[in-house]
Design a protein around this motif. Structure first.
Motif, PDB file in Angstrom:
ATOM      1  N   LYS A   1       4.003  -5.352  -8.211  1.00 34.43           N
ATOM      2  CA  LYS A   1       4.789  -5.670  -7.404  1.00 34.43           C
ATOM      3  C   LYS A   1       6.042  -5.114  -7.217  1.00 34.43           C
ATOM      4  CE  LYS A   1       6.460 -10.197  -5.322  1.00 34.43           C
ATOM      5  NZ  LYS A   1       6.719 -11.479  -5.588  1.00 34.43           N
ATOM      6  N   SER A   2       6.589  -4.965  -8.121  1.00 35.66           N
ATOM      7  CA  SER A   2       7.917  -4.143  -8.478  1.00 35.66           C
ATOM      8  C   SER A   2       8.088  -2.706  -8.157  1.00 35.66           C
ATOM      9  CB  SER A   2       8.512  -4.333  -9.980  1.00 35.66           C
ATOM     10  OG  SER A   2       8.716  -5.802 -10.386  1.00 35.66           O
ATOM     11  N   LEU A   3       6.735  -2.239  -8.212  1.00 34.27           N
ATOM     12  CA  LEU A   3       6.791  -0.754  -7.915  1.00 34.27           C
ATOM     13  C   LEU A   3       6.170  -0.558  -6.415  1.00 34.27           C
ATOM     14  CD1 LEU A   3       4.792   0.577 -11.013  1.00 34.27           C
ATOM     15  CD2 LEU A   3       7.036   1.259 -10.154  1.00 34.27           C
ATOM     16  N   GLY A   4       6.129  -1.546  -5.776  1.00 30.77           N
ATOM     17  CA  GLY A   4       5.368  -1.599  -4.438  1.00 30.77           C
ATOM     18  C   GLY A   4       4.073  -0.982  -4.262  1.00 30.77           C
ATOM     19  N   TRP A   5       2.990  -1.231  -5.241  1.00 27.99           N
ATOM     20  CA  TRP A   5       1.862  -0.662  -5.165  1.00 27.99           C
ATOM     21  C   TRP A   5       1.032  -1.639  -4.811  1.00 27.99           C
ATOM     22  CZ3 TRP A   5       1.778   2.346 -10.634  1.00 27.99           C
ATOM     23  CH2 TRP A   5       2.792   3.535 -10.544  1.00 27.99           C
ATOM     24  N   LYS A   6       0.014  -1.254  -4.100  1.00 28.45           N
ATOM     25  CA  LYS A   6      -1.152  -2.143  -3.694  1.00 28.45           C
ATOM     26  C   LYS A   6      -2.248  -2.515  -4.620  1.00 28.45           C
ATOM     27  CE  LYS A   6      -1.083  -0.181   1.153  1.00 28.45           C
ATOM     28  NZ  LYS A   6      -1.993   0.540   2.194  1.00 28.45           N
ATOM     29  N   GLY A   7      -2.669  -3.660  -4.308  1.00 30.20           N
ATOM     30  CA  GLY A   7      -3.815  -4.197  -5.177  1.00 30.20           C
ATOM     31  C   GLY A   7      -3.520  -5.142  -6.382  1.00 30.20           C
ATOM     32  N   LYS A   8      -4.241  -5.784  -6.884  1.00 28.74           N
ATOM     33  CA  LYS A   8      -4.013  -6.749  -8.086  1.00 28.74           C
ATOM     34  C   LYS A   8      -4.271  -5.930  -9.180  1.00 28.74           C
ATOM     35  CE  LYS A   8      -6.118 -10.678  -5.456  1.00 28.74           C
ATOM     36  NZ  LYS A   8      -7.284 -11.753  -5.595  1.00 28.74           N
ATOM     37  N   GLY A   9      -3.826  -6.542 -10.335  1.00 29.27           N
ATOM     38  CA  GLY A   9      -3.808  -6.127 -11.568  1.00 29.27           C
ATOM     39  C   GLY A   9      -5.359  -6.081 -11.944  1.00 29.27           C
ATOM     40  N   LEU A  10      -5.769  -5.120 -12.925  1.00 28.66           N
ATOM     41  CA  LEU A  10      -7.192  -4.969 -13.277  1.00 28.66           C
ATOM     42  C   LEU A  10      -7.809  -6.308 -13.828  1.00 28.66           C
ATOM     43  CD1 LEU A  10      -9.220  -2.817 -13.616  1.00 28.66           C
ATOM     44  CD2 LEU A  10      -8.524  -2.348 -15.829  1.00 28.66           C
ATOM     45  N   ILE A  11      -7.154  -6.990 -14.786  1.00 32.24           N
ATOM     46  CA  ILE A  11      -7.755  -8.328 -15.064  1.00 32.24           C
ATOM     47  C   ILE A  11      -7.916  -9.164 -14.030  1.00 32.24           C
ATOM     48  CG2 ILE A  11      -7.166 -10.395 -16.606  1.00 32.24           C
ATOM     49  CD1 ILE A  11      -5.268  -8.363 -18.372  1.00 32.24           C
ATOM     50  N   GLN A  12      -7.085  -9.513 -12.877  1.00 26.14           N
ATOM     51  CA  GLN A  12      -7.155 -10.173 -12.100  1.00 26.14           C
ATOM     52  C   GLN A  12      -8.442  -9.920 -11.088  1.00 26.14           C
ATOM     53  OE1 GLN A  12      -5.901 -13.343 -11.520  1.00 26.14           O
ATOM     54  NE2 GLN A  12      -7.431 -13.359  -9.892  1.00 26.14           N
ATOM     55  N   SER A  13      -8.611  -8.534 -10.884  1.00 20.14           N
ATOM     56  CA  SER A  13      -9.523  -8.012 -10.012  1.00 20.14           C
ATOM     57  C   SER A  13     -10.871  -8.213 -10.661  1.00 20.14           C
ATOM     58  CB  SER A  13      -9.346  -6.378  -9.786  1.00 20.14           C
ATOM     59  OG  SER A  13      -7.967  -6.341  -9.037  1.00 20.14           O
ATOM     60  N   ALA A  14     -10.817  -7.870 -12.048  1.00 21.37           N
ATOM     61  CA  ALA A  14     -12.215  -8.346 -12.669  1.00 21.37           C
ATOM     62  C   ALA A  14     -12.734  -9.550 -12.327  1.00 21.37           C
ATOM     63  CB  ALA A  14     -12.131  -7.687 -14.129  1.00 21.37           C
TER      64      ALA A  14
END
Length: 584
Positions: free
Chosen positions: A269-282
């Protein structure tokens, strides 16, 4: 200060005489990015290292999404050069206040040699050159006021370091699978491996964080599943790998998983990058995924081919019963696989019992002819069971002929027993009388329409014959025609079968394998560079000659017995499956 040593150059043996003689892997190394300066974009350099020594860059410990932690011995870092200088003193000495040095980040981005020169991958590597230092800076700042209870604190205060080093490698599934097996004992690909090289006991001015290895192929699949770009997914994997190197480990407890998940989300979120974290995505995928049949890991699907280099230079492919299904049609999947294989640098050559016009006619329906296709009048090919071989620019390399007396005897047998016969003469098909089976050779198998010749003598005199085919029922061929002609021809000719309802009489020593061998000699290509796919007894020599021979499951038992592997049937897109599974 110690000289800066990039992660990929830490092993002195890489530059020994012995290493230089080993098989080499070429890595694309992007120059490090230093936060302290704003340099112009540096040029790309190529660095050759021994593939057998490459694993020495990954030493101490590593993490993956489903990994366990292991300890690895660290190689001693080569000592830096020491410089001394002479000082002059005045009577009154004044010390200049020591200026606080800004932390320097040295990031190496590498592309493993098995990844092809794909523009998207190169652009992603260039983007990571800017993105990774940004992520490191933000992650380091977060350590200052960290309240996390489960994180290992080996890396805490960065004030004692002058430089921080990190390498990120992009590779394919095969490469990361080997690493995963070697270091974790798990024989499968994964998305990311993190390997720490930090040794807290060594008080060095350089913090060697370690290495993050990312499979671009797995990342591409995950990106498609999660609805974002490949760059988005690789950024997520970088964050995950970076946090592991900073002491986070989601596997040790539920609390640790929650803390690492929170930090992943915060950084993204701070970097403004798209997507959820790997743990949440998995976790999301696990909740929403529907049960599916497990797919073999060695099949590389469609667009994933761009992440691989071909294992072979050429594919030699049969047509009837192999490339064509039981309706003598080429499937959309087979046509697509051939086009993708050619797009990735593989050359596809037809090796068939068909005439060249017959092959062109049927492959034209799938847009596989012409200068950009796999067959044309100006491309290499093996036709009429190896009796017509064409090389560069479609020029004739070899032409074989059936003995005239054998040809006469077969024609007389055809007239006497009213069993349809077709004689092949280069681009023509000749017969003695009209018959529905003769017509089917044109309407179903796409061969040139047979010309009816009024007498045996005229047919013999009309043209030089390469082979003849008897057409009958499967039972008639197996119980009557084949036994008779196997004995009648003696050593003057051979009998072969590509279809159960056809028997072919060809000159002795005729085989596709011999035709392929002549073409390879003409092209200057070794059999070790080719993969062959077939199904019939007439494919046996070709499959034995090739480095990898694939017989489809619908093939003859004798053919399957000599093949290296048995693929799925021609009605299950066997050629496409073989290409995706074995060619890359």
């Amino acid at each position: 200060m110690l000289s800066r040593v990039y992660p990929i150059l830490r092993h002195n043996r890489l530059f020994s005489a012995e290493a230089r003689e080993m098989p080499r892997a070429t890595l694309l190394l992007l120059q490090p990015n230093f936060l302290r300066f704003s340099p112009r974009t540096p040029p790309l350099n190529r660095l050759d290292v021994s593939s057998s020594e490459f694993s020495s860059m990954f030493r101490r410990r590593f993490h993956a999404l489903r990994s366990t932690v292991g300890d690895w011995t660290k190689l001693p870092k080569p000592p830096g050069r020491v410089f001394a200088e002479r000082r002059e003193y005045r009577k009154i000495r004044r010390r200049t206040p020591k200026k606080k040095q800004e932390l320097e980040l040295s990031v190496s981005i590498c592309i493993e040699e098995q990844l092809p020169d794909d523009l998207e991958i190169q652009n992603i590597a260039e983007m990571l050159r800017l993105n990774v230092p940004m992520a490191m800076t933000l992650a380091f700042n977060g350590l200052k006021d960290s309240k996390y209870k489960t994180r290992e604190t080996d890396i805490e205060d960065l004030g004692g370091y002058e430089t921080v080093e990190l390498s990120v490698m992009l590779c394919n599934d095969d490469f990361i699978c080997k690493l995963n097996k070697e270091w974790r004992g798990e024989d499968h690909a994964t998305d990311v491996l993190s390997m720490s090289q930090h040794v807290p006991e060594l008080k060095l001015p350089v913090l060697m964080m370690g290495d993050i290895v990312i499979s671009v192929e797995t990342a591409a699949r995950q990106a498609a599943e999660r609805g974002h770009t490949l760059l988005d997914e690789i950024r997520i994997l970088v964050i995950h790998g970076l946090l592991h190197l900073l002491g986070f480990d989601h596997e040790i407890s539920n609390e640790a998983e929650k803390e690492m998940e929170e930090e992943e989300e915060l950084l993204l979120k701070s970097l403004g990058w798209k997507g959820k974290g790997l743990i949440q995505s998995a976790y999301d995928i696990e909740k929403t995924a529907k049960p599916q049949l497990e797919k073999s890991d060695d099949r590389k699907e469609g667009d994933g081919l761009r992440l691989y280099r071909p294992k072979f230079s050429y594919i030699f492919c049969d047509m009837d019963g192999t490339l064509l299904n039981s309706k003598s049609q080429i499937s959309e999947a087979n046509a697509k696989a051939l086009k993708e294989a050619m797009l990735r640098g593989l050359k596809v050559v037809i090796a068939t019992g068909k005439s060249r016009p017959g092959a062109i006619r049927i492959l034209k329906t799938a847009d596989l002819t012409g200068s950009d296709g796999i067959v044309s009048e100006s491309s290499p090919g093996v036709f009429v069971q190896g009796l017509l071989v064409y090389g560069r620019q479609g020029k004739e390399v070899y032409r074989g002929y059936l003995d005239r007396e054998v040809c006469r005897e077969t024609c007389l047998y055809s007239l006497e027993h009213r069993i349809p016969l077709i004689a092949f003469s280069q681009d023509r098909c000749l017969t003695l009388f009209d018959h529905p089976l003769v017509d089917s050779l044109h309407t179903i198998y796409n061969e040139p329409k047979a010309e009816i010749i009024s007498s045996v003598d005229q047919l013999i005199a009309e043209a030089d014959i390469q082979k003849v085919i008897f057409m009958d029922t499967t039972e008639g061929v197996s119980s009557v025609i084949r036994p008779y002609w196997s004995e009648a021809t003696g050593d003057r000719a051979n009998v072969v079968q590509a279809q159960s309802d056809m028997l072919e009489i060809v000159p002795p020593g005729t085989s596709k394998g011999n035709g392929v061998k002549m073409l390879l000699n003409h092209l200057g290509v070794s059999p070790d560079e080719i993969m062959a796919i077939g199904d019939g007894e007439n494919d046996i020599e070709m499959l034995k000659l090739a480095s990898l021979g694939v017989a489809l499951s619908n093939g003859a038992e004798k053919t399957k017995a000599v093949a290296d592997v048995i693929g799925v049937s021609n009605d299950q897109d066997g050629v496409a499956d073989a290409i995706y599974r074995y060619a890359f």
